[in-house]
Design an enzyme around this catalytic site. Structure first.
Site, PDB file in Angstrom:
ATOM      1  CB  SER A 143      -0.849  -0.010   1.282  1.00 45.00           C
ATOM      2  OG  SER A 143      -1.423   1.256   1.537  1.00 45.00           O
ATOM      3  CE1 TYR A 156      -4.249  -2.083   5.156  1.00 42.76           C
ATOM      4  CE2 TYR A 156      -3.107  -0.017   4.699  1.00 42.76           C
ATOM      5  CZ  TYR A 156      -3.830  -1.110   4.264  1.00 42.76           C
ATOM      6  OH  TYR A 156      -4.124  -1.239   2.918  1.00 42.76           O
TER       7      TYR A 156
END
Ligand code: NAD
Length: 261
Positions: A143, A156
């Protein structure tokens, strides 16, 4: 390099980005092992649609990416049924948004397990069959949060940064075997995972969900659009092709310019 008759295992492919990647690879003639959760009937419909439309074999495993023994069993089935797995896409992921001092331990553990530890388990199980064939493509869905952080996404950000370290290491180890390993780093993509975090973001930033998309999720995009699933799937197909044979150990952004700053 023709991808026809190769095989791919894609974790988290019953929804969103993984589902898009699965359809795009199947369209190239690749046999697919689907994985993920969801409504059993819907998943079976997806599986059959791919088989019918593209004439490939599509299997499904509901292995839970927090459970190493289930991951290993899924990989064993794929290797046995397809005669090895040529393409591995580590894509399953969840999100939780919370200040660090309130971050629930179970959410922390689940995010690290699903987005980072599961990649280790699939790699360990599937790399031997790639080495044996002297060809392989590994794509890890990281990401922009593997490269830069946003507040309130501590687990995350940590998992996705870890994925990039793992990607680089595996690329170095497997270069001599004709296997590439890359990470893809999308910005904001319109998927169920994005929708699920909206209530938390809206609450944390004290704004409406529409405002959270515009002012939080797309804040850092130079191009104020969410990334489409099909653009990501096309990037993965490119990385599996012959023109990408020397792209390895890279973190490829597809983020509307987010990480240019
Ligand atoms: P999604 O929620 O649409 O799909 C996630 C998939 O993972 C689903 O198939 C789900 O069933 C599966 N999954 C979740 N927990 C699992 C578990 N324990 N075991 C097995 N499968 C499990 O999400 P998405 O947006 O398509 O996300 C896919 C990947 O892309 C994730 O790794 C995510 O971090 C990453 N990503 C998403 C965005 C975005 O804006 N949506 C941006 C960058 C990166």
């Amino acid at each position: 390099m023709e991808l026809k008759n190769k095989s791919a295992l894609i974790t988290g492919s019953t929804s969103g980005i993984g589902q898009g990647i699965a359809f795009a690879l199947a369209a190239q003639g690749v046999n697919i092992m689907l994985n993920g959760f969801g409504d059993a009937e819907e998943i079976e419909k997806q599986r059959r649609a791919m088989e019918t439309e593209y004439g490939v074999t599509v299997l499904y495993s509901n292995a839970d990416m927090t459970k190493p023994e289930e991951i290993r069993a899924m990989c064993e089935v794929a290797v046995a049924e397809f005669g090895g797995v040529d393409i591995l896409v580590n894509n399953a992921g969840i999100q939780h948004v919370s200040p660090i001092d309130e971050f629930p331990e179970d959410k922390w553990n689940a995010i690290i397990d699903i987005s980072l530890n599961s990649n280790f388990h699939t790699l360990k199980a599937l790399v031997p069959s790639m080495k044996a064939k002297g060809w392989g493509r590994i794509i890890n869905t990281s990401s922009v949060h593997g490269l830069v952080a946003s507040p309130y996404k501590s687990a995350y950000n940590s998992a996705k940064h870890g994925v990039i370290g793992l990607t680089k290491t595996v690329a170095l180890e497997l270069g001599e075997f004709g296997i590439t390993c890359n990470a893809i780093c999308p910005g904001s993509v319109n998927t169920p995972l994005m929708h699920k975090q909206l209530p938390g973001l809206a609450k944390t930033y004290n704004m409406t969900e529409e405002e959270a998309i515009k002012n939080v999720l797309l804040k850092a995009h130079a191009i104020k659009q969410q990334v489409s699933i099909s653009d990501i799937a096309d990037l993965v197909v490119f990385l599996c092709g012959d023109s990408a044979k020397l792209i390895t150990g890279s973190s490829l952004t597809i983020d509307g310019g987010w990480t240019a700053q």
